[in-house]
Write a protein that holds these residues in place. Structure first.
Motif, PDB file in Angstrom:
ATOM      1  N   VAL A   1       0.827  -1.208   0.000  1.00 26.99           N
ATOM      2  CA  VAL A   1       0.000   0.000   0.000  1.00 26.99           C
ATOM      3  C   VAL A   1       0.858   1.253   0.000  1.00 26.99           C
TER       4      VAL A   1
ATOM      5  N   HIS B   1      -3.825   7.741   8.762  1.00 25.80           N
ATOM      6  CA  HIS B   1      -3.478   7.220   7.425  1.00 25.80           C
ATOM      7  C   HIS B   1      -4.611   7.538   6.455  1.00 25.80           C
ATOM      8  N   PRO B   2      -4.341   7.978   5.234  1.00 24.42           N
ATOM      9  CA  PRO B   2      -2.995   8.175   4.642  1.00 24.42           C
ATOM     10  C   PRO B   2      -2.508   9.624   4.707  1.00 24.42           C
TER      11      PRO B   2
ATOM     12  N   ASP C   1       3.763  -0.368   5.448  1.00 19.86           N
ATOM     13  CA  ASP C   1       2.429  -0.955   5.618  1.00 19.86           C
ATOM     14  C   ASP C   1       2.178  -1.381   7.067  1.00 19.86           C
TER      15      ASP C   1
ATOM     16  N   GLU D   1       2.848   2.035  -3.231  1.00 21.34           N
ATOM     17  CA  GLU D   1       1.977   2.617  -4.252  1.00 21.34           C
ATOM     18  C   GLU D   1       1.602   4.052  -3.895  1.00 21.34           C
ATOM     19  N   ALA D   2       1.358   4.291  -2.588  1.00 25.03           N
ATOM     20  CA  ALA D   2       1.006   5.645  -2.156  1.00 25.03           C
ATOM     21  C   ALA D   2       2.147   6.619  -2.428  1.00 25.03           C
TER      22      ALA D   2
END
Length: 642
Positions: free
Chosen positions: A20, A83-84, A73, A23-24
């Motif tokens: 995650v 988050h996020p 993560d 990718e963020a």
């Protein structure tokens, strides 16, 4: 000759991890932040993020003095609704609840300290609900190339369940008894006004007060606190009103006799108008830190004052333990076993290692002048000297050395030698020119008289004209070749194609001897402003070099083309041969005076003169060559303003 260039790149974008947060990070609008585009990030930041994302435990990277937050993560469950939104934000802006307790830890890490905390309590808000959590934490500095700290890598393991279980297994009285019996920890009990109402014997010994004096209720935290530390304590009391907790924080305490000691404090509300605070005497640690800092400052001053680089080596010299300098060599703060290949010029490595072995065997000072591979990729020179450091038993435990950058001195020596060679050459050329001019003048007169003879065949007349032109060229070379010009030369309209053709005619005999194929590639007559004799010398030099490089039956292609550039018209002349090529390691030297790839057959001046003439005409000359079969050859490209 042609050259095909290509590369294979990974289709996986950075960061290379899955998950995650990877990718963020890839999708985040970094150009709008103070960090800027990922393309501008330093290599240290990229490497640290890769390490953080690959960690199986909850981990964060706090970058820069503003503590810009990155996390993996495993950290997501710990921060809940943060988050996020916390990604890419300042840590203390996203988590204001730790703003009072975290900066001291961060500052210690910025000072280069590695901090390990076990079962550290944090009072923060998760999912909009205040919550106490305990962690085993490791805070490590992330260093830049120059040794400065650029960020903080924090790795944590949630131990809340374990801590709560332990708390449940013990009663409050048992815990208090154990605390009071601790020899190294002082325990103080305050009321809400700040008056000391009780303390264990350890604390009493720390501050020098008796239990009877404590019982008078005249000792307060203010009487124990130096004036300059009152504000810090007041801030802790404000925090206590909000969180029910104090510290951990450090400050000086004033003892009964007026002396001072450094102490580390932490505390909490016990209820019933009582506050418990724990104190650890950290004076020795503070004194050691001050001594270490002073020694480090003196060491750095020594480096700046006495040498460009200092280094520490293992007893057998196989491990570099430290290298500190000023951009001369790439620094290392971790043990480096490949230092010989990384820093020492390949041709000097055997000699350096042999000298080191001699120093180790005889336990004597190592000193040597040798070449090194500098931080910017260039080759430099250093004078290195190291001495053995021994323990109380006389055994060598380390080598400490200093290396001075002597590259400038070496370059000056080489320049002086080159200047002396050129001066000698100038005197030689002047002497040759004087001796040659008289017979040249006589030959010119004879050719002139022969040319005026009646009944001379037209073919003979043309040959005499060609001979006269070449004699004039020889005279021109004696006056102007090798850069020793004695008269001004005015550029005039000059046909590049005619000069190329005359150069081919001049070397026709050599071309026939080599059975070389000459391919001319130009369509129209190309005219530029230039000194014709000098350009003829350039073309003849390049064509002669190509012929020397050919095997029998080789090919030479000469191209000339006029084109428009961004700032005007240019002419590009290309000499392309199928010869043996020039080794890559010597290509950067071919335009240096006295450097030759022909051994005793060359003077090493032809290409140097060629470049001087091209530079004089405000042009440029480039070379590309390949000497590895099956495709070999060399291409010289001259670009001249038209």
């Amino acid at each position: 000759m042609s050259q095909t260039e290509g590369s294979s790149k990974s289709e996986i974008p950075w960061p290379f991890a899955d998950g995650v947060m990877a990718e963020a990070i890839r999708a985040f609008d970094w150009p709008s932040t103070e960090l800027g585009s990922i393309d501008t990030w330093p290599a240290g930041l990229l490497f640290a993020i890769d390490m953080m994302l690959g960690c199986a435990f909850p981990a964060t990277l706090q970058w820069g003095r503003n503590l810009i937050l990155f996390y993996n993560d495993a950290y997501i469950p710990l921060i809940g609704t943060h988050h996020p939104h916390a990604l890419g934000q300042r840590l203390l802006s996203s988590f204001p609840e730790i703003a009072a307790i975290y900066p001291p830890f961060a500052q210690r890490v910025w000072n280069g300290e590695r901090i390990v905390l076990e079962d550290q309590l944090f009072h923060y808000t998760r999912n909009d609900v205040p919550e106490d959590r305990w962690f085993n934490l490791s805070y490590s500095p992330v260093h830049d190339r120059d040794g400065s700290v650029s960020g903080i890598l924090a790795v944590g393991l949630d131990t809340t369940a374990k801590v709560l279980a332990e708390l449940e297994r013990s009663t409050a009285d048992t815990r208090l008894k154990r605390v009071l019996e601790t020899d190294a920890v002082g325990v103080i009990f305050f009321d809400y006004t700040g008056t000391v109402v009780d303390a264990n014997d350890v604390f009493l010994r720390m501050v020098g007060y008796s239990r009877a004096e404590i019982e008078t209720r005249t000792v307060t935290w203010r009487t124990l606190t130096p004036p300059e530390w009152v504000k810090v304590s007041e801030e802790q009391m404000q925090k206590f009103e909000q969180t029910g907790r104090i510290g951990p924080y450090e400050k000086e305490y004033t003892l009964k006799d007026g002396s001072r000691r450094w102490m580390l404090f932490t505390g909490r509300d016990l209820g019933g108008d009582r506050i418990v605070e724990y104190a650890i005497d950290i004076t020795r640690r503070k004194e050691a830190e001050a001594t270490s800092k002073a020694m480090e400052e003196r060491f750095r001053a020594l480096v700046e004052a006495s040498s460009d680089v200092v280094y520490r080596m293992s007893p057998d010299w196989k491990e570099m333990r430290q290298l500190q300098g000023r951009d001369f060599l790439a620094n290392t703060t971790e043990p480096e076993r490949t230092w010989l290949e990384k820093y020492i010029h390949p041709e000097d490595q055997a000699f350096v290692w042999a000298t080191i072995q001699d120093a180790i065997e005889n336990q004597k000072t190592f000193q040597l002048e040798h070449r090194v591979l500098q931080a910017d990729g260039t080759i430099g020179w250093t004078f290195s000297r190291a001495v053995p450091l021994r323990n109380k038993d006389g055994e060598v435990i380390e080598w400490f050395g200093a290396a001075t950058d002597v590259s400038a001195r070496k370059r000056a020596e080489e320049a002086l030698l080159r200047s002396e060679k050129l001066a000698t050459l100038g005197r030689l050329v002047a002497s040759i020119s004087h001796e040659i001019n008289n017979p040249l003048e006589a030959m010119s007169n004879l050719i002139y008289l022969a040319h005026r003879s009646e009944g001379l065949p037209e073919e003979a007349r043309e040959l005499l004209q060609l001979a006269d032109a070449e004699l004039k060229r020889i005279a021109h070379i004696t006056r102007q070749s090798l850069g020793f010009y004695r008269e001004s030369n005015v550029p005039a309209d000059t046909s590049v194609t005619q000069l190329l053709e005359s150069s081919i005619d001049l070397l026709r005999g050599k071309i026939n001897t080599r059975h070389a194929e000459i391919h001319c590639r130009w369509q129209d007559d190309i005219t530029i402003k230039a000194v014709a004799g000098e350009l003829r010398q350039v073309f003849s030099n390049l064509l002669a070099n190509s012929l020397d490089a050919l095997e029998t039956g080789g090919q030479i292609t000469i191209r000339a083309k006029r084109y428009l550039g961004k700032d005007g018209a240019y002419v590009r002349i290309l000499f392309l041969d199928s010869g043996r090529g020039i080794p890559l390691e010597t290509q950067h030297k071919i335009f240096d005076p006295f450097f030759s790839t022909k051994g005793n057959l060359g003077t090493g001046l032809g290409l140097w003169v060629t470049k001087q003439i091209v530079d004089k005409h405000h042009g440029s000359i480039r070379v590309r060559s390949r000497n590895l079969p099956p495709t070999t050859g060399t291409a010289f490209q001259i670009t001249l303003p038209a």
